[in-house]
Design a protein around this motif. Structure first.
Motif, PDB file in Angstrom:
ATOM      1  N   VAL A  85       0.832  -1.205   0.000  1.00 52.16           N
ATOM      2  CA  VAL A  85       0.000   0.000   0.000  1.00 52.16           C
ATOM      3  C   VAL A  85       0.867   1.256   0.000  1.00 52.16           C
ATOM      4  N   TYR A  86       2.063   1.173   0.618  1.00 49.65           N
ATOM      5  CA  TYR A  86       2.942   2.339   0.664  1.00 49.65           C
ATOM      6  C   TYR A  86       3.407   2.755  -0.726  1.00 49.65           C
ATOM      7  N   LEU A  87       3.383   1.827  -1.666  1.00 50.24           N
ATOM      8  CA  LEU A  87       3.875   2.132  -3.002  1.00 50.24           C
ATOM      9  C   LEU A  87       2.953   3.090  -3.741  1.00 50.24           C
ATOM     10  N   ILE A  88       1.655   3.068  -3.399  1.00 49.49           N
ATOM     11  CA  ILE A  88       0.678   3.881  -4.138  1.00 49.49           C
ATOM     12  C   ILE A  88       0.942   5.374  -3.974  1.00 49.49           C
ATOM     13  N   THR A 105      13.558   6.853  -5.840  1.00 50.84           N
ATOM     14  CA  THR A 105      12.969   7.669  -4.768  1.00 50.84           C
ATOM     15  C   THR A 105      11.724   7.035  -4.153  1.00 50.84           C
ATOM     16  N   PRO A 106      10.724   6.624  -4.914  1.00 53.47           N
ATOM     17  CA  PRO A 106       9.565   5.983  -4.268  1.00 53.47           C
ATOM     18  C   PRO A 106       9.943   4.702  -3.542  1.00 53.47           C
ATOM     19  N   MET A 153       9.242  -2.975  -7.585  1.00 54.71           N
ATOM     20  CA  MET A 153       8.018  -2.853  -8.379  1.00 54.71           C
ATOM     21  C   MET A 153       7.757  -1.408  -8.811  1.00 54.71           C
ATOM     22  N   VAL A 154       8.395  -0.465  -8.129  1.00 59.66           N
ATOM     23  CA  VAL A 154       8.226   0.946  -8.507  1.00 59.66           C
ATOM     24  C   VAL A 154       9.504   1.505  -9.121  1.00 59.66           C
ATOM     25  N   GLY A 155      10.376   0.616  -9.579  1.00 60.13           N
ATOM     26  CA  GLY A 155      11.544   1.061 -10.322  1.00 60.13           C
ATOM     27  C   GLY A 155      12.840   1.141  -9.550  1.00 60.13           C
ATOM     28  N   ALA A 156      12.852   0.720  -8.269  1.00 60.48           N
ATOM     29  CA  ALA A 156      14.097   0.738  -7.510  1.00 60.48           C
ATOM     30  C   ALA A 156      15.056  -0.317  -8.072  1.00 60.48           C
ATOM     31  N   LYS A 157      16.323   0.054  -8.192  1.00 60.94           N
ATOM     32  CA  LYS A 157      17.313  -0.852  -8.772  1.00 60.94           C
ATOM     33  C   LYS A 157      17.898  -1.771  -7.698  1.00 60.94           C
ATOM     34  N   GLY A 158      18.591  -2.823  -8.155  1.00 65.79           N
ATOM     35  CA  GLY A 158      19.264  -3.706  -7.223  1.00 65.79           C
ATOM     36  C   GLY A 158      18.839  -5.153  -7.383  1.00 65.79           C
ATOM     37  N   LEU A 159      19.202  -5.959  -6.392  1.00 65.10           N
ATOM     38  CA  LEU A 159      18.880  -7.375  -6.440  1.00 65.10           C
ATOM     39  C   LEU A 159      17.378  -7.621  -6.439  1.00 65.10           C
ATOM     40  N   GLY A 160      16.626  -6.735  -5.806  1.00 65.80           N
ATOM     41  CA  GLY A 160      15.174  -6.889  -5.781  1.00 65.80           C
ATOM     42  C   GLY A 160      14.574  -6.857  -7.174  1.00 65.80           C
TER      43      GLY A 160
END
Length: 286
Positions: free
Chosen positions: A150-153, A164-165, A240-247
């Motif tokens: 929910v925090y992603l919205i 950033t998100p 899921m909101v564009g953060a880079k990395g292993l995730g």
């Protein structure tokens, strides 16, 4: 069934008003976090991987060996962790995920710094004011029980997609332990110690910085440890909101039904989590 009260509609209106009214603020926050994350990524990636591995391995050894680093007992305590760090980081590099591991570590470091910058002062305020504690505790309960997705919205709404998100959602998710454990540590300081400080003429500021915070330090450091681990557990969702990395690699593995990619990147996250957990625990014990 027809809705009797449309709570979501009011929340949406409030978020729209915040987005329109404070648009320059969200832009400034977005630019600051993006610049910080990218700068740290560039800095760490500019350092040869073997130098980082050697430095982290040595740091892990000394943190776990404590004060007897050059004695037999200290050597036994530190060598096991040092070998795990060396082997784990070499495995991440050999699997081809070194760049992604650096990006994940950077995201965790930035999110942890922001969470502690907000959480420790709020914890101090909560410990020293019953009114503040009564206000802050329900908010923390809400933050901890709300599903992380929910925090992603609102994060996407205010900051579009990117690092950033992901950082903002991670901060919200990992903030409560910093506040709770800081407050718990200060409230757990024995009353007779505080009374002795007052008897010797200490001011409230001196009581806080020379008595309460030093005695609460182990609990506060445990809170820092929890913030780091919660930040790491959020990296897949943040991707899921564009953060880079292993995730992001784990997320690609899920989308493509690629078991190998998902397992390898997930293993990298586990290795980073264990390394950060053991090092921060060792620092807390020292």
């Amino acid at each position: 069934m027809e809705k009797l009260i449309n709570v979501g509609q009011y929340i949406e209106k409030a978020i729209n008003a915040l987005e329109e009214g404070f648009s320059p603020l969200w832009g400034a926050i977005d630019d600051s976090i993006s610049w910080t994350v990218e700068s740290l990524n560039d800095f760490f990636l500019a350092i040869p991987f073997f130098m980082i591995i050697v430095l982290v391995t040595i740091g892990a050894y000394y943190c776990n060996a404590r004060k007897q680093a050059f004695k037999k007992e200290g050597f036994k305590k530190g060598i096991g962790m040092a070998l795990f760090v060396l082997g784990g980081l070499l495995l991440i590099w050999a699997m081809g995920y070194w760049k992604h591991a650096i990006q994940t570590t950077t995201l965790v470091l930035v999110a942890t710094f922001i969470a502690l910058l907000l959480g420790i002062p709020l914890g101090i305020l909560s410990a020293r004011s019953n009114i503040a504690n009564a206000i802050i505790r329900p908010i923390l309960d809400f933050m901890q029980t709300m599903p992380a997705f929910v925090y992603l919205i609102p994060a996407i709404f205010f900051f579009s997609v990117g690092n950033t998100p992901g950082v903002i959602a991670t901060v919200i998710f990992s903030l409560p332990p910093a506040v709770r454990l800081t407050s718990l540590g200060i409230r757990s300081v024995p009353e007779d110690v505080i009374e002795a400080g007052h008897a010797f003429g200490a001011t409230e500021k001196q009581i806080l910085f020379k008595i309460q915070l030093p005695l609460a330090k182990p609990t506060i450091l445990a809170g820092i440890n929890q913030v780091i681990l919660l930040s790491l557990s959020m990296v897949v969702i943040a991707s899921m909101v564009g953060a880079k990395g292993l995730g992001s690699i784990v997320y690609q593995g899920i989308q493509q039904n690629d078991v190998a990619k998902g397992f390898e990147s997930g293993l990298g996250i586990v290795i980073l989590a264990i390394i950060l957990d053991r090092i921060t625990q060792a620092i807390a014990k020292k």
